[in-house]
Motif scaffolding. Sequence first.
Motif, PDB file in Angstrom:
ATOM      1  N   ARG A   1       0.825  -1.202   0.000  1.00  0.00           N
ATOM      2  CA  ARG A   1       0.000   0.000   0.000  1.00  0.00           C
ATOM      3  C   ARG A   1       0.868   1.265   0.000  1.00  0.00           C
ATOM      4  O   ARG A   1       1.980   1.254   0.538  1.00  0.00           O
TER       5      ARG A   1
ATOM      6  N   GLU B   1      -0.872   6.515   3.037  1.00  0.00           N
ATOM      7  CA  GLU B   1      -2.190   6.134   3.545  1.00  0.00           C
ATOM      8  C   GLU B   1      -2.159   5.950   5.062  1.00  0.00           C
ATOM      9  O   GLU B   1      -1.237   5.329   5.597  1.00  0.00           O
TER      10      GLU B   1
ATOM     11  N   GLU C   1      -6.836   2.919   6.888  1.00  0.00           N
ATOM     12  CA  GLU C   1      -7.214   2.952   5.479  1.00  0.00           C
ATOM     13  C   GLU C   1      -6.369   1.984   4.665  1.00  0.00           C
ATOM     14  O   GLU C   1      -6.874   1.321   3.746  1.00  0.00           O
TER      15      GLU C   1
ATOM     16  N   ARG D   1      -7.769  -1.404   5.298  1.00  0.00           N
ATOM     17  CA  ARG D   1      -9.075  -1.511   4.635  1.00  0.00           C
ATOM     18  C   ARG D   1      -8.893  -1.764   3.141  1.00  0.00           C
ATOM     19  O   ARG D   1      -9.512  -2.650   2.558  1.00  0.00           O
ATOM     20  N   ARG D   2      -8.023  -0.972   2.520  1.00  0.00           N
ATOM     21  CA  ARG D   2      -7.803  -1.114   1.087  1.00  0.00           C
ATOM     22  C   ARG D   2      -7.078  -2.419   0.759  1.00  0.00           C
ATOM     23  O   ARG D   2      -7.308  -3.006  -0.295  1.00  0.00           O
TER      24      ARG D   2
ATOM     25  N   LEU E   1     -10.111  -4.886   0.701  1.00  0.00           N
ATOM     26  CA  LEU E   1     -11.166  -4.680  -0.295  1.00  0.00           C
ATOM     27  C   LEU E   1     -10.636  -4.567  -1.716  1.00  0.00           C
ATOM     28  O   LEU E   1     -11.244  -5.105  -2.654  1.00  0.00           O
ATOM     29  N   ASP E   2      -9.498  -3.888  -1.901  1.00  0.00           N
ATOM     30  CA  ASP E   2      -8.969  -3.730  -3.255  1.00  0.00           C
ATOM     31  C   ASP E   2      -8.364  -5.011  -3.803  1.00  0.00           C
ATOM     32  O   ASP E   2      -8.235  -5.174  -5.020  1.00  0.00           O
ATOM     33  N   ASN E   3      -7.965  -5.912  -2.906  1.00  0.00           N
ATOM     34  CA  ASN E   3      -7.350  -7.160  -3.339  1.00  0.00           C
ATOM     35  C   ASN E   3      -8.285  -8.358  -3.133  1.00  0.00           C
ATOM     36  O   ASN E   3      -7.840  -9.504  -3.134  1.00  0.00           O
TER      37      ASN E   3
ATOM     38  N   ALA F   1     -17.072  -4.213   4.234  1.00  0.00           N
ATOM     39  CA  ALA F   1     -16.897  -2.807   3.872  1.00  0.00           C
ATOM     40  C   ALA F   1     -17.755  -1.906   4.762  1.00  0.00           C
ATOM     41  O   ALA F   1     -17.301  -0.853   5.235  1.00  0.00           O
TER      42      ALA F   1
ATOM     43  N   ASP G   1     -16.258   0.815   7.436  1.00  0.00           N
ATOM     44  CA  ASP G   1     -16.621   2.221   7.287  1.00  0.00           C
ATOM     45  C   ASP G   1     -17.188   2.808   8.580  1.00  0.00           C
ATOM     46  O   ASP G   1     -17.179   4.026   8.768  1.00  0.00           O
TER      47      ASP G   1
END
Length: 216
Positions: free
Chosen positions: A85, A89, A93, A96-97, A100-102, A199, A203
């Motif tokens: 990442r 960041e 975050e 989190r990414r 979710l992004d992977n 997610a 959040d």
Amino acid sequence: MRDTADTARPGLRERKKQRTRDALLRAAVELFTTQGYDRTTVDEIAAAVDVSQRTFFRYFSGKEDAALALQKLSVAHFAEALAARPPHEPPMEAMRRAVLDNWDRMNEAIEDVIPIELYLRMYRVIESTPVLLAAHLRRSVDTEEEIARLLAEREGLDVDTDPRPRLIVAIFGGVIRVTERRWSAGPDHSLDAMRALMATYLDQVGPALAGNWPER
């Protein structure tokens, strides 16, 4: 010619070993999800792949190790994604990414071993089997320590003198465990439902930690 062949053999042997391990893991998960963890024996798992019990123990320390192997694989991919990442960041975050992004890539790695539907069923077996759930939670402690140290290194902190990496990872890990339990108990056991729930809960971490909660 002999040198070339000798060089190639270790690669072939490793691929064969990986195929055997994957086959044992797939057989174990199929048996755990169809007849239950407690009623499945190592002999049954080995027989399903037509190998000996000794061969099973070359790859797994026991049933518990096989039952939690897919979670271990997910953690490894998460750690790799977190390390990649962007450095600007904020820690929460970035985590989190990293999830979710992977999401798709992590699940593709699992699908290389077993169908994703079977993986999701195994999640529910873990949640509903006390001995597996206890083992999963024990491993979570070690996982959180590993991620806290990775996060501290990423932020240039000393994890043994600065409590923030362990605190933020404990919060993140708690969200993941809440997600797993709520998803497992809910009506929709699809992969999309798990991602959406995760997610949503991630959040809500910021608002939950900041300010007063409204009276209900």
